[in-house]
Design an enzyme around this catalytic site. Sequence first.
Site, PDB file in Angstrom:
ATOM      1  N   HIS A 139      62.910  27.956  71.326  1.00  0.00           N
ATOM      2  CA  HIS A 139      62.068  26.857  70.862  1.00  0.00           C
ATOM      3  C   HIS A 139      60.594  27.228  70.964  1.00  0.00           C
ATOM      4  CE1 HIS A 139      60.654  22.708  70.322  1.00  0.00           C
ATOM      5  NE2 HIS A 139      61.827  22.549  69.720  1.00  0.00           N
ATOM      6  N   HIS A 140      59.829  26.827  69.954  1.00  0.00           N
ATOM      7  CA  HIS A 140      58.414  27.185  69.887  1.00  0.00           C
ATOM      8  C   HIS A 140      57.612  26.563  71.034  1.00  0.00           C
ATOM      9  CE1 HIS A 140      55.036  29.004  68.147  1.00  0.00           C
ATOM     10  NE2 HIS A 140      55.264  28.778  66.881  1.00  0.00           N
TER      11      HIS A 140
END
Lengths: 454, 454
Positions: A139-140
């Site tokens: 996940h960013h």
Amino acid sequence: MPLLSPVDFLFTTLETRTQPMHVGGLFLFELPNNANEDFVSILSKQMLTAKMPPSFPFNQVLDRLINWQTDEDFEVYQHFRHIALPQPARIRELLHYVSLEHSRLLNKSNPMWECHIIEGIEPVSEGSPARFALYFKIHHSLVDGIAAMRLVKKSLSESATETMNLPVWSLITRHRSRLDAMFPKNKSWTQIVKEQLATIKPVARELSKSVTEINNPNFIHTLQAPRCILNQRITASRRLSTQSYELPRLKALAKRLSVSTNDIVLAVCAGALRNYLLQNNALPKKPLIAFVPISLRTDDSASGNQVSFVLANLATHLDDPRQRIKTISASMRNGKERFGAMTQAQVINYSAIAYSWAGINLLAGLYPKFQAFNLIISNVPGSDKPLYWNGAKLQALYPASVLLNGQAMNITLATYVDKMEFGITACDDVLPHSQVLLKLIAEEINVLESIACN
Amino acid sequence: MPLLSPVDFLFTTLETRTQPMHVGGLFLFELPNNANEDFVSILSKQMLTAKMPPSFPFNQVLDRLINWQTDEDFEVYQHFRHIALPQPARIRELLHYVSLEHSRLLNKSNPMWECHIIEGIEPVSEGSPARFALYFKIHHSLVDGIAAMRLVKKSLSESATETMNLPVWSLITRHRSRLDAMFPKNKSWTQIVKEQLATIKPVARELSKSVTEINNPNFIHTLQAPRCILNQRITASRRLSTQSYELPRLKALAKRLSVSTNDIVLAVCAGALRNYLLQNNALPKKPLIAFVPISLRTDDSASGNQVSFVLANLATHLDDPRQRIKTISASMRNGKERFGAMTQAQVINYSAIAYSWAGINLLAGLYPKFQAFNLIISNVPGSDKPLYWNGAKLQALYPASVLLNGQAMNITLATYVDKMEFGITACDDVLPHSQVLLKLIAEEINVLESIACN
């Protein structure tokens, strides 16, 4: 339990089913000569049975979307998958599998990352060793693309004979101390939020100022990007297209044309995009604007988000490739100069705000019908030395990125030894056949070479 | 937007990473003779490109864990996966893949189901056609195991030549009207909750009564199950073990011993469990208690949860298989008689409460150190006719079930043509090598046959 930074928070709350906020990396390996049949199965078993707990940031789990919490219940089954490709197992089928996986949301009940080992990929040519791939998805809000590449690189070796037993998620990273320092323990929750919000004000002012400051023709303000088919409402459908190009050719071009390699990369993308849009009868009269992230990281910490950006004029309205590359280069120089006046925290929030439509509309109160840029073109560092995984040589690495509503295409590149690795992530429903760009990029390299030789 | 029923609500809120609340089905197919190489790829493409939206309950998504909401943004990418098995691709490797998938939580941001097509499984014997599998996974709050089997059955054909173009998730089901009737629109949210809670009181009374009512030796009350290695705190690790047994043999046994086929199945499981526990030096002095679900469904609706149960005395403390089967049969008859005094709604909540430790402790306020039963043994209807998927014959179908904390093993069966299909789901971390039960079951069938012939 550190609070999410404003960027992380944005990445988390912006996530919807059609807008997953994870980045990915596809790593393609060749089996070592004389490898046993079960070479990949053994790698897979190593990862499934590793006793070492995940390190930061792989052990961070969301708590009510506000806090990061250290996860004490690691279950490798939630994160790891080992499969083979359906027949025929060419790169095309590999990309099909990875594209579908890249379309899927990560599960917020777990630390948000996944690791896939994909075996049984046909050899480059008859007689060559078979290939396998690693697709890593994270996940960013946990890491940016640069950090993701660094993390995987750390789990590989520069030696063809070294054995690496630890899975990528169990390697020690140094980010935790940095993040703890950013959110000191003696500050209260509300204090921290207040401080973070305070940095947003000057950023919003800066954004608003952009609207009026148009004296310098190279200066691209954030609301100037033309409407374009790249900027549609997206669905969850992702297509990843990848290709390796010769880095020495790009470097030679940069030298001959007296610009940076990064400028050449942008020029190549610009030319290819111009032709792609021409083919689709969709070339805007005004030049496309690319959002070009720049790392703000001063240490080698592998996790967390510390990116800023430049808005580059891609000069796609110009037919002459010489003029295009001049405009691109000037616009990049100008953009880089603009961040001197801001503190690092302000720059980070500036990125957060300008990163997405939602951010702009929500925080700066500007007009939803203007857009800041047409696409993101990001260059993340790979490795200049060949890498190995227990003797299996890394053939290529390709980044897969995030798409946002109104941003249906992303081009991310990484250098690996003597290759420039392109990963184009596009929403397949609204931009079908985006893989054609790969051919157009190759053609544009030829065009620039013929110019440089004259 | 119908409210979740108490059972659905329990299934949803009980879910943790080590206690995923989905059921699964593994369907094993043989390629038709002369099938093209791309037979499975075409099936897969059909499912990926089907235009028909998902029907109920596949279009239901959770809204704040309280309501079901009809999902308008179906994205097949979030639910579907097509892979091949790593080599060697035997049934063992298939079960390994399915076991890992069965260990993974469904994503609550989507309607909670997944469909996997797995190709490249070795033929039964050299020269036979290759095989492929469908693994379907759906949250227990959407359907029970019986309904799940019915849904997949509906998507297959009884004809070897019929072409089925619709994916299983787009078939029309009749459940919606039933559910709407259960929660009438003119009732308020709070009214419904109050009514649901009201039915729980007599159920809790019934549970408490069970503690003292011990005059009938066949009557098993809910707090009587002995401590056993089957009843440990579980991790997320699941192992699915499957095997097909000859149904005519089990039916002949039932006839000769004057009991039901279901009693024979329980006796076979009881004998195998007794030997499994003896091998592990872990046979409790008191008999194991099995929770045996019974469908309350009076129509053929394929979705939703309408299950009740009987607590069966497995008589594992008895060495004599004759005595064991007599005790099991008597305990089943007795259990079935007990539900006459309760309304259907009460019975459903009784199930909900007794289903899990968490339920018992939370709602009835009883002692956490007693347990209601040792394992669930569930018999779900399969099909008595051979089924086909576009000409590919269904060889076998195996159910995979839910495990709960304190319930580390589940045995679910389904009949298919002339086979009794066993699916044993166990927590691999606390009950390693659970697949040995399959051999013990085969041995127990032999034992019972030798008894029945004397």
